[in-house]
Scaffold this active site. Sequence first.
Site: not given
Length: 184
Positions: A8-10, A13
């Site tokens: 996930t990007s962050t 999430q």
Amino acid sequence: MIIGYARTSTLDQIAGLEAQLRELEAAQCKKIFQEQVSSVAVRAQLEAALEFAREGDVLVATKLDRLARSVADLMAIIKTLEQKEVGLRILNLGMDTQTPTGKLMLTVLGGVAQFEREMMLERQREGVAKAKAAGKYKGRKPVDDASRQEVVRLAESGLAKTKIARQLSIGEATVYRILAATKK
């Protein structure tokens, strides 16, 4: 061996990462590499998964955009896997590079995914420009003085920058900026 990769990007999430992990476990992945970093950052766990994979293994990702950031990136990953004679499977597409049709479809869909991302970024830039022109876009709120002073105090006490960021719920880059500004 079936190897899973989830990203996930962050850090926010968590539900997205948990969903990916469930899907990878359902796909019978014996080893799963996971990380929470932007696709443009160094993806250490992806590199570790590629390094770990051996001839006859299959690398599995739930979605194409969780694996590659662009068609060029996808092609580099596929090339690395091909050299090691490792297959690639993308679950939501039902794609498998171990077949000629799967390899073709993955390349085409990678191009479509990159196009979609570029269009989304273009719309985002247009929206920000429109909001700025209307005086509605102010950017992030600056970190208050009390928090700035707390960053400096914690750093002087010897606390690591990552721990300072976590403790104060601010970004690590913000901690570095605050400390750099105090040295001037």
